[in-house]
Design a protein around this motif. Structure first.
Motif, PDB file in Angstrom:
ATOM      1  N   SER A  75      59.003  52.704  44.942  1.00  0.00           N
ATOM      2  CA  SER A  75      58.512  51.678  45.875  1.00  0.00           C
ATOM      3  C   SER A  75      58.573  50.291  45.245  1.00  0.00           C
ATOM      4  O   SER A  75      58.548  49.283  45.944  1.00  0.00           O
ATOM      5  CB  SER A  75      57.069  51.999  46.283  1.00  0.00           C
ATOM      6  N   GLU A  76      58.642  50.231  43.925  1.00  0.00           N
ATOM      7  CA  GLU A  76      58.633  48.928  43.247  1.00  0.00           C
ATOM      8  C   GLU A  76      60.033  48.336  43.116  1.00  0.00           C
ATOM      9  O   GLU A  76      60.223  47.338  42.407  1.00  0.00           O
ATOM     10  CB  GLU A  76      57.936  49.043  41.890  1.00  0.00           C
ATOM     11  N   ILE A  77      61.019  48.931  43.803  1.00  0.00           N
ATOM     12  CA  ILE A  77      62.393  48.411  43.722  1.00  0.00           C
ATOM     13  C   ILE A  77      62.463  46.972  44.240  1.00  0.00           C
ATOM     14  O   ILE A  77      63.336  46.201  43.843  1.00  0.00           O
ATOM     15  CB  ILE A  77      63.378  49.318  44.511  1.00  0.00           C
ATOM     16  N   CYS A  94      63.610  46.574  33.861  1.00  0.00           N
ATOM     17  CA  CYS A  94      62.694  47.658  33.452  1.00  0.00           C
ATOM     18  C   CYS A  94      61.263  47.230  33.761  1.00  0.00           C
ATOM     19  O   CYS A  94      60.883  46.093  33.465  1.00  0.00           O
ATOM     20  CB  CYS A  94      62.772  47.908  31.954  1.00  0.00           C
ATOM     21  N   HIS A  95      60.496  48.134  34.295  1.00  0.00           N
ATOM     22  CA  HIS A  95      59.074  47.857  34.526  1.00  0.00           C
ATOM     23  C   HIS A  95      58.243  48.988  33.937  1.00  0.00           C
ATOM     24  O   HIS A  95      58.544  50.160  34.148  1.00  0.00           O
ATOM     25  CB  HIS A  95      58.779  47.718  36.021  1.00  0.00           C
ATOM     26  N   ALA A  96      57.209  48.620  33.163  1.00  0.00           N
ATOM     27  CA  ALA A  96      56.327  49.622  32.551  1.00  0.00           C
ATOM     28  C   ALA A  96      54.950  49.000  32.344  1.00  0.00           C
ATOM     29  O   ALA A  96      54.713  47.847  32.748  1.00  0.00           O
ATOM     30  CB  ALA A  96      56.915  50.087  31.221  1.00  0.00           C
ATOM     31  N   HIS A  97      54.071  49.775  31.721  1.00  0.00           N
ATOM     32  CA  HIS A  97      52.708  49.299  31.446  1.00  0.00           C
ATOM     33  C   HIS A  97      52.433  49.392  29.947  1.00  0.00           C
ATOM     34  O   HIS A  97      51.510  50.083  29.523  1.00  0.00           O
ATOM     35  CB  HIS A  97      51.686  50.144  32.220  1.00  0.00           C
ATOM     36  N   PRO A  98      53.231  48.729  29.101  1.00  0.00           N
ATOM     37  CA  PRO A  98      53.014  48.826  27.646  1.00  0.00           C
ATOM     38  C   PRO A  98      51.610  48.346  27.290  1.00  0.00           C
ATOM     39  O   PRO A  98      51.236  47.226  27.649  1.00  0.00           O
ATOM     40  CB  PRO A  98      54.103  47.922  27.056  1.00  0.00           C
ATOM     41  N   ASN A 158      46.800  42.297  35.714  1.00  0.00           N
ATOM     42  CA  ASN A 158      46.126  43.574  36.016  1.00  0.00           C
ATOM     43  C   ASN A 158      47.087  44.706  36.333  1.00  0.00           C
ATOM     44  O   ASN A 158      46.784  45.582  37.155  1.00  0.00           O
ATOM     45  CB  ASN A 158      45.141  43.402  37.183  1.00  0.00           C
ATOM     46  N   HIS A 159      48.256  44.687  35.707  1.00  0.00           N
ATOM     47  CA  HIS A 159      49.240  45.705  36.045  1.00  0.00           C
ATOM     48  C   HIS A 159      50.116  46.122  34.856  1.00  0.00           C
ATOM     49  O   HIS A 159      49.967  47.221  34.343  1.00  0.00           O
ATOM     50  CB  HIS A 159      50.091  45.181  37.221  1.00  0.00           C
ATOM     51  N   GLY A 160      51.004  45.256  34.382  1.00  0.00           N
ATOM     52  CA  GLY A 160      51.920  45.664  33.316  1.00  0.00           C
ATOM     53  C   GLY A 160      52.905  44.568  32.974  1.00  0.00           C
ATOM     54  O   GLY A 160      52.552  43.397  32.919  1.00  0.00           O
TER      55      GLY A 160
END
Ligand code: ZN
Length: 327
Positions: A75-77, A94-98, A158-160
């Motif tokens: 959904s985050e495309i 790239c999306h992540a929550h490091p 509040n996300h990544g």
């Protein structure tokens, strides 16, 4: 550019590295690669990035419509596509929550700059985009001002974090770099002072960056304005407060072995020392923190009281460091 199958394998490989490094939990995170003007490979929703196989990777168009693949797209495309629309030089996102970088995003504290040379060259200043509900077009739009300003790594409040570049490997490396940088900053804050590289030396790094062909808004600023400040700390004062450029006073002992921490007691203030922050029990060391004379009547009692306070301060700092490094 590598073939489509090879790129799908690269996405699986990056997904596994993200998962193994703890940058994502459960099914979090997503990865995409541009393979044509209106075709993008992307990870599916609801699948762990640690166990992806090439058959999981789908294809979407620039509006986010799925045009190939058996599993529904992430959904985050939309956030990825907003970047591709804005920057035709970008081929991977790239999306992540490091965790260490996300800690700054949660605290809403800007990451200070001009501290590590590699970070200056490969990333530069890292902005924080305001919070929006993930997966929406509104969310995608929060990052656009920073993408236009050539940021390759952006924190999401509040996300990544999201990173992008010409190749998937480069985009992924930005996540590793920013997270390790934030980890080093947090450790440095526990150890003592945080020193910046001088403005002049950062200009040298920016010159190298220009030769490498890596974009940085500070390069434009340097070319157009004579008084361009490359090492602003705006916003990051929040993180750095409690430190100064002063050296940490040396601890010395008297002949009888007492007097540990005399340097602290003799210092007019606690400049250079890690300061108790926020909920820390600053009131537990009122004399030390305020740097004023202790209230005891006799020298011996005053010495004992001071030693006790120093002991508690050392214990507090030790506990923090042990807590941070997970034992
Ligand atoms: Zn996310």
């Amino acid at each position: 550019m590598a073939g489509e199958w090879q790129l799908k394998q690269q996405i699986c490989d990056v997904g596994r590295r993200m998962y193994e490094r703890g940058f994502v939990a459960a099914n979090d995170g997503n990865i995409s690669v541009r393979i044509g003007p209106n075709r993008f490979l992307c990870t599916p929703t609801g699948v762990s990035k640690g166990t992806l196989v090439p058959g999981d990777i789908g294809v979407v168009d620039i509006e986010g419509n799925q045009i190939a693949g058996s599993k529904p797209r992430t959904s985050e495309i939309r956030m990825h596509l907003a970047i591709y629309k804005e920057r035709t030089d970008i081929n991977a996102v790239c999306h992540a929550h490091p965790p260490h970088a996300t800690a700054f995003a949660v605290a809403g504290v800007d990451i200070p700059n001009c501290i590590l040379p590699e970070v200056e060259v490969f990333i530069g200043q890292v902005p924080i985009a305001r919070y929006e509900t993930p997966g929406t077009w509104d969310f995608a739009e929060t990052i656009l001002p920073y993408v236009r300003n050539k940021a390759n790594t952006i924190l999401l409040a509040n996300h990544g974090a999201v990173s992008c570049d010409r190749t998937l490997e480069q985009a992924y490396f930005h996540l590793e770099t920013v997270d390790m940088y934030c980890q080093i900053l947090l450790l440095s804050k526990q150890v003592g002072s945080i020193n910046q590289i001088s403005d002049e030396k950062v200009r040298e790094l920016l010159g190298l960056k220009k030769r490498l062909g890596i974009a940085d808004p500070r390069l434009d600023c340097m070319e157009s304005a004579e008084q361009c400040k490359v090492c602003t700390l705006s916003g990051s004062d929040e993180f750095l407060k409690g430190f100064s450029q002063r050296a940490i006073p040396q601890h010395t002992a008297d002949a009888d072995g007492h007097g540990r921490g005399r340097g602290i007691a003799e210092a007019p203030s606690q400049a250079g020392q890690p300061q108790p922050i926020a909920a820390a029990p600053a009131a537990a060391f009122p004399a030390v923190v305020a740097g004023r004379a202790l209230g005891s009547s006799s020298t011996t009692a005053r010495q004992r009281e001071m030693n006790d306070q120093i002991e508690r301060l050392v214990q507090l700092i030790t506990d923090r460091i042990v807590g941070m490094t997970g034992k």
